[in-house]
Design an enzyme around this catalytic site. Structure first.
Site, PDB file in Angstrom:
ATOM      1  N   LYS A  73     -16.351  70.943  -0.097  1.00 24.71           N
ATOM      2  CA  LYS A  73     -17.185  71.072   1.010  1.00 24.71           C
ATOM      3  C   LYS A  73     -16.744  72.059   2.135  1.00 24.71           C
ATOM      4  CE  LYS A  73     -19.731  69.507   4.568  1.00 24.71           C
ATOM      5  NZ  LYS A  73     -18.879  69.786   5.723  1.00 24.71           N
TER       6      LYS A  73
ATOM      7  N   GLY B   1     -11.264  69.195  -0.094  1.00 18.34           N
ATOM      8  CA  GLY B   1     -12.723  69.324  -0.376  1.00 18.34           C
ATOM      9  C   GLY B   1     -13.245  70.583  -0.475  1.00 18.34           C
TER      10      GLY B   1
ATOM     11  N   MET C  82      -9.524  63.956   9.040  1.00 18.37           N
ATOM     12  CA  MET C  82      -9.520  63.911  10.733  1.00 18.37           C
ATOM     13  C   MET C  82     -10.178  62.196  10.930  1.00 18.37           C
ATOM     14  SD  MET C  82     -10.291  67.626  12.666  1.00 18.37           S
ATOM     15  CE  MET C  82     -12.066  67.558  12.356  1.00 18.37           C
ATOM     16  N   GLY C  83     -10.165  61.602  10.005  1.00 15.76           N
ATOM     17  CA  GLY C  83     -10.576  60.344   9.994  1.00 15.76           C
ATOM     18  C   GLY C  83     -12.124  60.273   9.781  1.00 15.76           C
TER      19      GLY C  83
ATOM     20  N   GLY D 264     -16.808  61.184   0.568  1.00 17.27           N
ATOM     21  CA  GLY D 264     -16.255  62.385   0.457  1.00 17.27           C
ATOM     22  C   GLY D 264     -14.785  62.401   0.328  1.00 17.27           C
ATOM     23  N   HIS D 265     -14.408  61.839   1.324  1.00 17.13           N
ATOM     24  CA  HIS D 265     -12.969  61.542   1.687  1.00 17.13           C
ATOM     25  C   HIS D 265     -12.458  60.903   0.787  1.00 17.13           C
ATOM     26  CE1 HIS D 265     -14.239  62.124   6.103  1.00 17.13           C
ATOM     27  NE2 HIS D 265     -13.159  63.159   6.085  1.00 17.13           N
TER      28      HIS D 265
HETATM   29  P1  AMP Z   1     -12.053  66.412   7.599  1.00 19.37           P
HETATM   30  O1  AMP Z   1     -11.969  65.052   7.892  1.00 19.37           O
HETATM   31  O2  AMP Z   1     -13.791  66.521   7.977  1.00 19.37           O
HETATM   32  O3  AMP Z   1     -11.091  67.359   8.265  1.00 19.37           O
HETATM   33  O4  AMP Z   1     -12.095  66.453   5.963  1.00 19.37           O
HETATM   34  C1  AMP Z   1     -10.849  66.103   5.244  1.00 19.37           C
HETATM   35  C2  AMP Z   1     -10.921  66.404   3.903  1.00 19.37           C
HETATM   36  O5  AMP Z   1     -11.995  65.841   3.253  1.00 19.37           O
HETATM   37  C3  AMP Z   1     -11.022  67.916   3.827  1.00 19.37           C
HETATM   38  O6  AMP Z   1     -10.505  68.468   2.724  1.00 19.37           O
HETATM   39  C4  AMP Z   1     -12.656  68.149   3.522  1.00 19.37           C
HETATM   40  O7  AMP Z   1     -12.940  69.204   2.900  1.00 19.37           O
HETATM   41  C5  AMP Z   1     -12.788  66.991   2.545  1.00 19.37           C
HETATM   42  N1  AMP Z   1     -14.319  66.608   2.777  1.00 19.37           N
HETATM   43  C6  AMP Z   1     -14.992  66.365   3.776  1.00 19.37           C
HETATM   44  N2  AMP Z   1     -16.128  65.925   3.167  1.00 19.37           N
HETATM   45  C7  AMP Z   1     -16.494  66.008   1.985  1.00 19.37           C
HETATM   46  C8  AMP Z   1     -17.350  66.005   0.937  1.00 19.37           C
HETATM   47  N3  AMP Z   1     -18.479  65.776   1.101  1.00 19.37           N
HETATM   48  N4  AMP Z   1     -17.009  66.006  -0.251  1.00 19.37           N
HETATM   49  C9  AMP Z   1     -15.711  66.235  -0.631  1.00 19.37           C
HETATM   50  N5  AMP Z   1     -14.804  66.288   0.121  1.00 19.37           N
HETATM   51  C10 AMP Z   1     -14.939  66.434   1.502  1.00 19.37           C
END
Ligand code: AMP
Length: 281
Positions: free
Chosen positions: A151, A149, A30-31, A36-37
């Protein structure tokens, strides 16, 4: 790096790569990208010749009183990070191209049981919104592997189950959580925390670590471990939504002799934080 809004354009690009024999890895986000991303992006670059990243703040997975409108949008900075990492294609669909009949009229995917537990209980419809957009993205990108992730551990299991149940060919790969130096899991939502809240936030990781230590030391009173974890959060001024020891594969209540996952969600001021750790076998 190519930047595309059109699903048809993405399909075409991926098709031509695959025709040339390339393996394609996909990282949906989601940007507001953080390290982590970028760990997911690195893992993707190691697994495939071509890497596709998507950025889409998916309205379907936000509840009516959640943070859809204030969710951080930082496209320019995100594009720079992805370009220098060596990503081949960034897909930034418009809402109208994914949900042409409107958000409420789209065919939805639901993943029974797994999606009703934990975060699913407090965020009705959330995982259905996630599963639906990820299924659409899988159909558009058609990746050999896709990276998620740990997470968002429940999300990872929901996607894996959906991919299996609906016969998506993509391999769903989980990547360990990337943390700040003090243990706080990196998250776009950490930016909502005030300085004072940010200083208290690592208690979530600390309470989870404490539970893991107890389990590794042989404690088997799961209910007591959960109560203690929730109390540690409350003592630091967080409001726990759940603190739970679960079976790592099914997310059912923990049983002896299986691998576990300790998962927690808590509010800190107006911010909802989640985190989890592995434990046991
Ligand atoms: P989001 O942008 O929050 O939808 O996350 C996109 C991807 O990044 C998802 O697969 C999350 O699980 C992963 N993600 C977010 N935060 C972390 C993190 N701290 N460590 C590893 N992966 C992450």
């Amino acid at each position: 790096m190519q930047v595309m809004e059109s699903p048809a354009g993405v399909r075409e690009a991926v098709r031509s790569w695959r025709a040339g024999g390339a393996r394609v890895a996909f990282v949906p986000t989601m940007g507001n990208l953080h390290d982590g991303h970028m760990a997911l992006v690195q893992a993707a670059l190691e697994r495939a010749e071509r890497v596709v990243v998507s950025i889409f703040v998916n309205p379907l997975q936000f509840g009516p009183n959640e943070d859809l409108d204030r969710y951080p949008r930082t496209l320019e900075a995100d594009m720079q990070r992805l370009r220098s990492a060596g990503v081949d294609l960034l897909f930034v669909p418009q809402e109208a191209s994914l949900y042409p009949q409107g958000r409420d009229a789209v065919t939805r995917i639901s993943v029974p049981k797994l999606a009703d537990e934990l975060c699913g209980a407090s965020r009705p419809g959330h995982f259905s919104g996630v599963a639906t957009v990820v299924a659409k993205l899988f159909n558009i990108v058609d990746p050999d592997c896709s990276l998620f992730g740990e997470k968002d551990y429940q999300q990872l299991l929901v996607i894996r189950r959906m991919a299996h149940d609906l016969d998506f060919a993509t391999e769903v790969v989980g990547i360990p959580t990337v943390r700040e130096a003090d243990g706080l899991a990196m998250s776009s939502r950490n930016g909502y925390l005030t300085a004072e809240e940010r200083a208290r936030a690592p208690v979530l990781y600390q309470a989870l670590s404490q539970a893991v230590q107890q389990l590794e030391a042989g404690a088997r009173d799961f209910a007591a471990i959960e109560t203690q974890g929730a109390q540690a959060l409350r003592a630091a001024g967080l409001q726990p939504e759940y603190f739970s020891v679960r079976d790592a594969d099914t997310l059912l209540p923990a049983a002896q002799g299986r691998a576990w996952r300790v998962l927690a969600a808590a509010r800190l001021g107006s911010t909802r934080l989640i985190d989890n750790l592995p434990a046991g076998a």
